[in-house]
Enzyme design. Structure first.
Site, mmCIF file in Angstrom:
data_model
loop_
_atom_site.group_PDB
_atom_site.id
_atom_site.type_symbol
_atom_site.label_atom_id
_atom_site.label_comp_id
_atom_site.label_asym_id
_atom_site.label_seq_id
_atom_site.Cartn_x
_atom_site.Cartn_y
_atom_site.Cartn_z
ATOM 1 N N SER A 1 -11.685 -14.952 -9.591
ATOM 2 C CA SER A 1 -10.394 -14.270 -9.644
ATOM 3 C C SER A 1 -9.262 -15.299 -9.753
ATOM 4 O O SER A 1 -9.268 -16.117 -10.678
ATOM 5 C CB SER A 1 -10.246 -13.395 -8.390
ATOM 6 O OG SER A 1 -9.245 -12.442 -8.578
ATOM 7 N N ARG B 1 -1.684 -3.912 -0.106
ATOM 8 C CA ARG B 1 -3.105 -4.231 0.032
ATOM 9 C C ARG B 1 -3.980 -3.029 -0.348
ATOM 10 O O ARG B 1 -5.013 -3.184 -0.994
ATOM 11 C CB ARG B 1 -3.396 -4.661 1.471
ATOM 12 C CG ARG B 1 -4.858 -4.923 1.765
ATOM 13 C CD ARG B 1 -5.399 -6.058 0.919
ATOM 14 N NE ARG B 1 -6.729 -6.460 1.375
ATOM 15 C CZ ARG B 1 -7.435 -7.435 0.815
ATOM 16 N NH1 ARG B 1 -6.934 -8.103 -0.201
ATOM 17 N NH2 ARG B 1 -8.614 -7.736 1.269
ATOM 18 N N ASP C 1 -16.325 -4.728 -13.400
ATOM 19 C CA ASP C 1 -15.024 -5.303 -13.026
ATOM 20 C C ASP C 1 -13.983 -4.851 -14.034
ATOM 21 O O ASP C 1 -13.987 -5.289 -15.182
ATOM 22 C CB ASP C 1 -15.152 -6.832 -13.004
ATOM 23 C CG ASP C 1 -13.852 -7.526 -12.590
ATOM 24 O OD1 ASP C 1 -12.826 -6.850 -12.424
ATOM 25 O OD2 ASP C 1 -13.889 -8.759 -12.436
ATOM 26 N N HIS D 1 -14.747 -5.792 -9.168
ATOM 27 C CA HIS D 1 -14.243 -7.167 -9.160
ATOM 28 C C HIS D 1 -14.760 -7.970 -7.971
ATOM 29 O O HIS D 1 -15.055 -9.156 -8.088
ATOM 30 C CB HIS D 1 -12.708 -7.118 -9.150
ATOM 31 C CG HIS D 1 -12.059 -8.459 -9.169
ATOM 32 N ND1 HIS D 1 -12.261 -9.364 -10.194
ATOM 33 C CD2 HIS D 1 -11.210 -9.066 -8.295
ATOM 34 C CE1 HIS D 1 -11.548 -10.461 -9.940
ATOM 35 N NE2 HIS D 1 -10.916 -10.307 -8.806
ATOM 36 N N ASP D 2 -14.857 -7.320 -6.811
ATOM 37 C CA ASP D 2 -15.279 -8.011 -5.596
ATOM 38 C C ASP D 2 -16.730 -8.484 -5.638
ATOM 39 O O ASP D 2 -17.170 -9.185 -4.729
ATOM 40 C CB ASP D 2 -15.101 -7.097 -4.374
ATOM 41 C CG ASP D 2 -13.777 -7.362 -3.676
ATOM 42 O OD1 ASP D 2 -13.071 -8.305 -4.087
ATOM 43 O OD2 ASP D 2 -13.450 -6.632 -2.723
#
Lengths: 386, 213
Positions: free
Chosen positions: A153, A223, A319, A352-353
């Site tokens: 990232s 967040r 992602d 993505h994580d």
């Protein structure tokens, strides 16, 4: 420029004094502090160092336990003794980014001109500035050339910046789930997060440090919105579906009826305990400004022309924040530049994580790439002197 | 994981002995691109036996992942669309082994290869082989052989040709045939000329070395 080293309970800090860092925005930081951790031992040739670059809300504790929270580091799946990035073989370095809130110079640091925290007087920083700061640290550690720079990232952006601006100092590079430029959609999500912080009355124009205030609600919303972008629709559906939270039926109200709501609220609340709202503004801005091609007349390949660095690019099928086409674009540019590049798209539904999670295919790829690179660098012993 | 003691050549499948032949045609230490590198068998031969700076392009994602996990430099991509991203003369040798017949536009692929590489090595199954001819003539069926082992409806080989067809295409594209080696029943034979009518009948595969004329 002077460098002063101090040891803290949560790692080390080096302080550079005297026109320490000239930033892209034109401002020069007279003093720069970088908080960092190292793992393993630097060999005699100083050829076994790996720099790990952390993501937006990461810190300098990828391995072992985070001494502040007592929780495991953010990349213990990959980094540690006997791990894929084996700290028995390699000297692993990770520093808190410039602008961060883990001990490195950032908006909460003291402004030497006023003696008060910078707040919004902190200059706007870029990914290139973060990497310049890391270069100072690598100089300070007496390392001429890093064996590898790795990150996912925003960490991957730093990896690409290293490759574009300091390729003579890096033998190999592993940019994961990243892009050579922040997309319009990604800027849009960041803007939502920033506006949430700016709209919080507790933000006080960024000068909240002197008060008890902290824009907790704004930062939590930022967040929550960002966290959705780190997951895939499939992962959310699998994990939460439409399940209700501690109740048998919907409440006809705005309480957290659904598990996903409760989960996001929890993510937001815990995040504000560990992160500074102004840091969030500055770091997201640095990501938005990132565009390597733009700095090379729109030609991404030109940024990497003649590079001797070996690249391993990785993306994940689910992602959608840094989707595979971003990596393909990068790989095509690297090929055009004649670079030695491997590219793997990992099948995963974790979004993505995924790069932070248990992904055996990613681990196999990283392991194979590092072994081949170590062999090419003459680190058959894995870098140890024995 | 690469086992340094393993001899990659020892594991070559019987129908891919062209790979060792090709590996031996490559200059040690040179820079090579293998298009359609599959599971990386040839790349591994090149790297281990000849110290070649070898890169691969492979369509199948599982093939790519397997290669990279073994420490090979491979990217996922398509021979028909992705060669245009490689620079002129970027490689000493560009290899296309048993892949040309599976591309959409073989002549464009060869053109791009000639732009990227100073020297080309192309291996193809020979559709002029007598068994192929006999299958069609006697049985009236699309041939299924050791080299061409899939039925017509599921084969990836959409552009098959004979050795003679191939050399004619090379003429059209301005490529000179430096050498032609035929493979039959596991035996390699270097032809004195480009190719012969006899070879076009008896060879199961042909391995061509080409340069720009």
């Amino acid at each position: 420029m002077n460098a002063t080293q101090t040891q803290n309970e949560d790692g080390e800090t080096v302080r550079f004094d005297g026109a320490a860092l000239k930033l892209d925005c034109g401002v020069t930081l007279e003093t720069l502090e970088l908080a960092y951790r190292t793992y393993g031992t630097l060999n005699k040739d100083k050829s076994n160092a790996i720099l790990i670059c952390h993501a937006l809300t990461g810190d300098q504790h990828p391995a072992g336990d985070n001494p502040l929270t007592g929780k495991p580091g953010w990349w213990t799946q990959v980094v540690g003794p006997g791990g894929i990035i084996d700290t028995d073989k390699y000297f692993v370095i990770c520093s808190n980014v410039l602008g961060g809130c883990g001990g490195s110079t950032g908006p909460q640091s003291g402004n030497p001109e006023t003696g008060k925290p910078y707040g919004l007087d902190f200059p706007v920083i870029t990914i290139a500035d973060m990497v310049r700061a890391q270069n100072l640290l690598i100089d300070h550690l007496g390392i001429e050339s890093l064996f590898c720079v790795i990150g996912g990232s925003m960490g991957g952006m730093q990896v690409l910046q290293w490759a574009a601006a300091h390729s003579d100092r890096i033998f190999s590079a592993v940019p994961i789930a990243t892009s050579a430029r922040h997309s319009s959609q990604n800027i849009a999500f960041h803007e939502v997060g920033r506006q949430a912080i700016l709209a919080d009355p507790e933000w006080h124009g960024g000068a909240y440090y002197a008060t008890d205030a902290h824009p907790r609600k704004g930062l939590a919303v930022a967040r929550m919105a960002a966290h959705i972008t780190y997951l895939s629709e499939a992962a959310l559906q699998r994990k939460f579906g439409r399940n209700l939270q501690d109740r048998e039926a919907i409440s006809y109200g705005f309480d957290a009826d659904f598990q996903i709501e409760s989960y996001l609220r929890h993510q937001g609340m815990t995040f504000v305990e560990r992160f500074d709202a102004n840091s969030y503004l500055y770091i997201t801005r640095a990501m938005d400004y990132f565009d390597i091609a733009a700095e090379n007349g729109g030609n991404l390949a030109a940024a990497f022309n003649g590079t001797a660095t070996r690249f391993c690019v990785m993306s994940f099928t689910s992602d959608w924040l840094f989707p595979t086409p971003e990596s393909v674009n990068l790989v095509r540019a690297l090929n055009a530049a004649g670079a030695n590049v491997s590219f793997v798209e990992i099948e995963s539904d974790k979004g993505h994580d995924a790069f932070l999670l248990d992904e055996p295919e990613m681990h196999a790829t990283l392991s194979g790439f590092l072994q081949a690179a170590a062999q090419a660098r003459g680190l058959e012993n894995g870098g140890r002197d024995d | 994981m690469i086992d340094p003691k393993a001899n990659a050549a020892g594991n070559l499948a019987a129908d891919r002995i062209d790979l060792q032949l090709i590996a031996d045609m490559v200059a040690p230490g040179s820079k090579v691109l293998d298009i359609g590198c599959g599971d990386g068998t040839l790349l591994e031969l090149l790297v281990k036996q000849h110290g070649v700076d070898a890169r691969g392009l492979e369509l199948s994602q599982s093939g790519v992942n397997n290669c990279v996990a073994r420490g090979l430099s491979v990217v996922q991509g398509n021979a028909d669309t992705d060669l245009s991203y490689y620079p002129d003369n970027g490689f000493d040798t560009v290899i296309l082994s048993q892949t040309l017949q599976a591309t959409q536009r073989p002549h464009d692929v060869l053109r791009e290869m000639a732009r990227i590489g100073k020297r080309l090595i192309v291996s193809i199954p020979n559709f002029g082989h007598w068994r192929v001819r006999l299958d069609l003539l006697v049985k009236g069926r699309m041939p299924v052989t050791g080299t061409l082992n899939a039925s017509w409806y599921e084969t990836a080989n959409i552009h098959l040709c004979t050795l003679t067809d191939f050399t004619q295409l090379c003429d059209v594209l301005g490529l000179s045939v430096e050498s032609c080696t035929t493979l039959s029943r596991g035996k390699a034979k270097a032809l004195p000329g480009r190719t012969t009518r006899r070879a076009n009948l008896l060879a199961e595969q042909g391995v061509f070395v080409l340069t720009r004329s």
